[in-house]
Design a protein around this motif. Structure first.
Motif, PDB file in Angstrom:
ATOM      1  N   ASN A 100      -1.456   6.462  -7.411  1.00  0.00           N
ATOM      2  CA  ASN A 100      -1.702   6.913  -6.055  1.00  0.00           C
ATOM      3  C   ASN A 100      -0.350   7.557  -5.803  1.00  0.00           C
ATOM      4  OD1 ASN A 100      -4.183   6.004  -5.608  1.00  0.00           O
ATOM      5  ND2 ASN A 100      -3.389   4.104  -4.815  1.00  0.00           N
ATOM      6  N   SER A 134      -0.349   1.480  -6.126  1.00  0.00           N
ATOM      7  CA  SER A 134      -0.453   1.781  -7.764  1.00  0.00           C
ATOM      8  C   SER A 134       0.404   3.159  -7.940  1.00  0.00           C
ATOM      9  CB  SER A 134      -1.828   2.047  -8.051  1.00  0.00           C
ATOM     10  OG  SER A 134      -2.563   3.246  -7.712  1.00  0.00           O
ATOM     11  N   THR A 173       0.136  11.721  -4.767  1.00  0.00           N
ATOM     12  CA  THR A 173       0.507  12.245  -3.248  1.00  0.00           C
ATOM     13  C   THR A 173       1.818  13.369  -3.859  1.00  0.00           C
ATOM     14  OG1 THR A 173       0.163  10.108  -2.199  1.00  0.00           O
ATOM     15  CG2 THR A 173       1.572  11.514  -1.155  1.00  0.00           C
ATOM     16  N   VAL A 218       0.930  -0.944   0.088  1.00  0.00           N
ATOM     17  CA  VAL A 218      -0.108  -0.083   0.175  1.00  0.00           C
ATOM     18  C   VAL A 218       0.850   1.160  -0.224  1.00  0.00           C
ATOM     19  CG1 VAL A 218      -1.942  -1.064   1.138  1.00  0.00           C
ATOM     20  CG2 VAL A 218      -0.130  -0.039   2.530  1.00  0.00           C
ATOM     21  N   TRP A 219       0.255   2.321  -0.313  1.00  0.00           N
ATOM     22  CA  TRP A 219       1.073   3.873  -0.305  1.00  0.00           C
ATOM     23  C   TRP A 219       0.362   4.501   0.811  1.00  0.00           C
ATOM     24  CZ3 TRP A 219       5.326   5.389  -2.045  1.00  0.00           C
ATOM     25  CH2 TRP A 219       5.458   6.700  -2.286  1.00  0.00           C
ATOM     26  N   ARG A 220       1.191   5.273   1.457  1.00  0.00           N
ATOM     27  CA  ARG A 220       0.685   6.183   2.561  1.00  0.00           C
ATOM     28  C   ARG A 220      -0.178   6.950   2.171  1.00  0.00           C
ATOM     29  NH1 ARG A 220       5.274   9.718   4.997  1.00  0.00           N
ATOM     30  NH2 ARG A 220       5.343  10.734   3.046  1.00  0.00           N
ATOM     31  N   ASN A 221      -1.214   7.248   2.936  1.00  0.00           N
ATOM     32  CA  ASN A 221      -2.498   7.930   2.328  1.00  0.00           C
ATOM     33  C   ASN A 221      -3.790   7.479   1.583  1.00  0.00           C
ATOM     34  OD1 ASN A 221      -1.457  10.250   3.945  1.00  0.00           O
ATOM     35  ND2 ASN A 221      -0.469  11.088   1.983  1.00  0.00           N
ATOM     36  N   HIS A 222      -3.019   5.887   1.140  1.00  0.00           N
ATOM     37  CA  HIS A 222      -4.018   5.420   0.294  1.00  0.00           C
ATOM     38  C   HIS A 222      -4.017   3.905   0.911  1.00  0.00           C
ATOM     39  CE1 HIS A 222      -4.734   8.331  -2.733  1.00  0.00           C
ATOM     40  NE2 HIS A 222      -3.388   8.394  -2.542  1.00  0.00           N
ATOM     41  N   GLU A 223      -4.013   3.786   2.231  1.00  0.00           N
ATOM     42  CA  GLU A 223      -3.757   2.465   2.885  1.00  0.00           C
ATOM     43  C   GLU A 223      -4.849   1.399   2.566  1.00  0.00           C
ATOM     44  OE1 GLU A 223      -3.731   5.289   4.285  1.00  0.00           O
ATOM     45  OE2 GLU A 223      -1.498   5.158   5.540  1.00  0.00           O
ATOM     46  N   HIS A 224      -6.046   1.718   2.326  1.00  0.00           N
ATOM     47  CA  HIS A 224      -7.196   0.803   1.712  1.00  0.00           C
ATOM     48  C   HIS A 224      -7.288   0.297   0.587  1.00  0.00           C
ATOM     49  CE1 HIS A 224      -8.544   1.648   5.815  1.00  0.00           C
ATOM     50  NE2 HIS A 224      -8.576   3.136   5.580  1.00  0.00           N
ATOM     51  N   GLN A 225      -6.103   0.818  -0.351  1.00  0.00           N
ATOM     52  CA  GLN A 225      -5.948   0.403  -1.733  1.00  0.00           C
ATOM     53  C   GLN A 225      -4.622  -0.149  -1.958  1.00  0.00           C
ATOM     54  OE1 GLN A 225      -6.993   3.502  -4.647  1.00  0.00           O
ATOM     55  NE2 GLN A 225      -8.129   4.729  -3.030  1.00  0.00           N
TER      56      GLN A 225
END
Length: 264
Positions: free
Chosen positions: A81, A78, A85, A68-75
């Protein structure tokens, strides 16, 4: 290990995965920590109580792990994302760096020159601008001007002598040491020469600045400064090895390189 160090000491399977330490029984969860001995001190009991509370707040899933990518933990991770950011934190309309990376120069020398163009090398002026209290910011080599990146790499007396030697060696008409580092490199890339000769001269210029910087540091920290002739010999040798190893012109002999007499 970090949050509950006393319990970590008691755990027999220190590299076990979470799923190996619990079982679902009668709608509940049974944790089997496989202690070497049961927690019995006050500190150990406090840690086990805190651990139980923390575990109760977690939702366990049998779905496989994902990036996952920070600030998009629920996806799932990619590039989109990441771009979103970065777009919020960077000025995408700002001018790009003017530095052209050259594969015929060493990685260290290329990275150094890129940082020098961005004024990120620890020259005395740069250190002062970062808040370090320095009484004297004049160049330690010539004492004529403040020690900025462009002064020590282009216009300092030592630098000027080296660029004159490089110009004579490479049979170049002129080297612009009165502008910026980026302008000097750009003028080489825009010269009236073949593409590979321009790349070769560009690599030599990058290597020259890196070697000059190392010799200046040697003077500052040890008080020893090699002669301009020894430094130019180092520039010739190092750039020769770089071109031999990183370009298709591995057949160039050392004598041809020293005379700068070859066909590209």
């Amino acid at each position: 290990m970090v949050q509950y160090p006393n319990l970590y000491v008691l755990v027999a399977k220190k590299k076990a995965k979470i799923k190996e330490l619990y079982n679902n029984m009668n709608g509940g969860t049974f944790w089997d920590w496989a202690w070497t001995r049961a927690p019995n001190t006050d500190v150990e009991k406090q840690e086990i109580d805190s651990l139980k509370v923390q575990l109760q707040q977690q939702k366990r899933s049998h779905v496989g792990d994902i990036w996952v990518w920070r600030n998009h933990e629920h996806q799932e991770f990619s590039v989109k994302n990441v771009k979103l950011t970065l777009g919020r934190n960077l000025d995408l309309n700002s001018s790009p760096s003017m530095f052209c990376w050259n594969s015929w120069a060493t990685g260290k020398s290329a990275a150094f020159v890129w940082r020098a163009i961005e004024n990120k090398i620890p020259s005395v002026v740069a250190l002062r601008d970062r808040g370090i209290n320095l009484q004297d910011v004049t160049c330690k080599i010539c004492g004529a001007r403040d020690e900025s990146a462009e002064h020590i790499l282009l216009s300092c007396n030592l630098a000027a002598r080296l660029w004159e030697a490089v110009k004579n060696w490479t049979k170049t008409q002129s080297v612009n040491i009165n502008g910026s580092i980026a302008e000097l490199l750009q003028s080489i890339l825009e010269g009236q020469r073949s593409r590979h000769r321009r790349k070769m001269l560009h690599a030599i210029a990058i290597q020259s600045m890196w070697i000059l910087w190392k010799n200046i540091n040697e003077k500052v920290f040890t008080g020893k400064l090699r002669s301009a002739q020894m430094i130019i010999e180092d520039i010739k040798d190092t750039s020769f090895q770089g071109v031999k190893l990183r370009s298709k012109y591995s057949s160039i002999t050392k004598q041809e390189w020293w005379d700068f007499n070859f066909i590209l």
